[in-house]
Design an enzyme around this catalytic site. Sequence first.
Site: not given
Length: 302
Positions: A100, A170, A215, A274
Site C-alpha cells: 500500500r 481497508h 476497532d 473492510e
Amino acid sequence: MTIEQLNTQFGIAGQLEFIAGNGGLPMIQVKTAKAKALISIHAGQVLSYQPAGEAEDVMFLSAKAYYQDGKAIKGGAPICWPWFGADPEGKGRPGHGFVRNRAWNVIATEALANGDIKVTVGLDDTPETQAIWPHAFSLRQEIVIGDSLNLSLITRNTGKEKFTITQAFHTYFKVGDISRAKVSGLAGCDYLDKAGGGNTQKHQTGDVTIDAEVDRIYLNVGNTLTIDDAALNRCIQITSQNSKTAVVWNPWEKIAKDMADLEDHDYQRLLCVETTNAADDVREVAPGGECRLVASYRVVRG
C-alpha cells in the site's frame, strides 16, 4: 512509464485517461455514463468512486493524505497484503504489509460490452520484496467501474513452497455524520475488540453504531453488509466473496487528532468497513495456486 506513454498504451478515448495527480503521482481517471472514479497507480488504490446521479462520493479521501513513495494514502480503498495488522512474525516490518506504500504497474485496461470499465494493476516479487517477505508471488487487482464498484485481489504463488496470507480492502467510506450512521449485517457475530490496544472477544447485538473509537474484527460474517448513512440519505451495500471476517474502524477524536494525515474532525465523516481475511481467517496458497478476495460496493436507495 510517462503519462504520455501510459495514455498511448492504455488510454480509452473519452472514458479513461492517465493524469498527474497529487504529488505528481500517475493516476487513472475514469469518466463514463455510469460513474466516475480515480485510481492511484501508487499503491494500486482506488481513491474515488461516484456513481452517475449521486451527489457525493462513496469514498472518503483525506485532504491531508500523503502522496509519496513509502507512504500510504489515507482514504479510498488501500490494500493490506500479505498481512493485515501488525507484522505477524514480530520482525518490525510495516503494519498492513508492503504493497500500500509503493508503485504498482498497469497491466491492462478494457471497455466492457456493458459499458463498464475494467482496470487491472499488479505487482510481482522483486529482490526488494523478497528481503521483506521471502516468497515468489504475482499480485493483481481487477477494478471494474460501473453501476457498482467491484474489486478483486488475486494472489498467485509463483514459487515452489506454500505460503499463508491475511489481507484486506481497508476501504474508507464517506458518511455525512458518523453519529447517524450504522452498519447492519453483523448482528449475532462475535468480534475481537482491538480499541485501545485490547484483544477481547465480544458479541454483537443489533446494528453497529459509532460513539467512540471502534476497532473490531468480526468473525464468521455473512457476505452482505450495509452502511445506513442517514445524513446523506443513502445506503452503501457491501458484498464479498472468500471472506469470513470483516473489520469496522473509526479512530474517533483523539486518534484522528494524532494522525498527521487526517483533519481533526475527519472521524465524523469516515467509516471503514473492510472486507478481510484477518485474525484466524488465514489463507494458504499452494505453489501454482491462487487466492481471490472480492468486494463490491453499490449505493442503494429506497
